[in-house]
Design a protein around this motif. Sequence first.
Motif, short mmCIF file in Angstrom:
data_model
loop_
_atom_site.label_atom_id
_atom_site.label_comp_id
_atom_site.label_asym_id
_atom_site.label_seq_id
_atom_site.Cartn_x
_atom_site.Cartn_y
_atom_site.Cartn_z
N ARG A 140 0.82 -1.22 0.00
CA ARG A 140 0.00 0.00 0.00
C ARG A 140 0.85 1.26 0.00
O ARG A 140 1.81 1.38 0.77
CB ARG A 140 -0.94 0.02 1.21
N HIS A 158 -9.07 -9.71 -9.08
CA HIS A 158 -8.77 -8.78 -7.99
C HIS A 158 -7.39 -9.08 -7.45
O HIS A 158 -7.05 -10.24 -7.19
CB HIS A 158 -9.82 -8.92 -6.87
N ASP A 191 -4.83 -7.46 -4.45
CA ASP A 191 -4.65 -6.49 -3.38
C ASP A 191 -3.20 -6.06 -3.24
O ASP A 191 -2.29 -6.76 -3.71
CB ASP A 191 -5.11 -7.11 -2.05
N SER A 209 -0.17 -8.58 -2.46
CA SER A 209 -0.61 -9.95 -2.71
C SER A 209 0.35 -10.67 -3.65
O SER A 209 1.11 -10.05 -4.39
CB SER A 209 -2.02 -9.95 -3.31
N ASN A 213 -3.93 -13.67 -5.81
CA ASN A 213 -4.30 -12.72 -4.75
C ASN A 213 -4.16 -13.32 -3.35
O ASN A 213 -5.04 -13.14 -2.50
CB ASN A 213 -5.73 -12.23 -4.98
N HIS A 263 -2.58 -13.67 0.45
CA HIS A 263 -2.01 -12.78 1.47
C HIS A 263 -1.21 -13.54 2.52
O HIS A 263 -0.34 -12.97 3.16
CB HIS A 263 -3.13 -12.02 2.18
#
Length: 232
Positions: A11, A179, A181, A184, A201, A203
């Motif tokens: 992020r 998708h 993230d 990921s 994806n 985690h």
Amino acid sequence: MATVLLVRHARSTANASGLLTGRLKGVHLDDTGREQAGRTAHRLAPVPLASLVSSPLERCKETASAIANAQPERAKVVTERGLVECDYGDWQGRELKELAREKLWKTVQRRPSAVTFPDGESLAGMAARAVEAVRRHDARVEAEHGPNAVWAAVTHGDPLKAVLADALGLHLDQFQRLHVDPASVSVVRFTAESAYVLQTNTHDGDLAWLAPKGRRKAPATGVVGGGAGPGH
């Protein structure tokens, strides 16, 4: 066949504030992103990476650096322009909630193959260069390190979804169904005949099963009935 770990950057400050950053410089990981990058690096640490390739933008290089530092022998990060974020042109730097009111937004969601961003890049062009870059590096890694080699590519959301769509045999107009993230990991194996998507994806979870096992062949793909899993 080599194995590629497709990693989305962790992020960033722009992700947290709802901005479409595009190729703006000076966008770094925030505190949460640095924690995410550390967790992903820990997941990849048991897997010796034959190569570590990154988009040239800071948020990807910071994520790649965390992965490199966690390797038993620090991996060198190779910068690849083909993995850079899409050029969103006039959309770059604007808030996503504002862009969602643009007429083009619906086309981006429903028929991305028809989209060229104002004064920017087409999504089809972005997809083509991202797929080409990943397949080119995959062929290089296998030629240099053999079919059991594992490598990682650190890139952005849209290029990553485009590569996954290609591997799954999906038309680009379906890539919004995927998708990915921040931080990921998705796992893909390419062969001369096809591509096999092993994970998307993710985690959490142990990735040590991807580590090359000497001269033993990589686990089979496309096995009738599904096979016995990665331990066999």
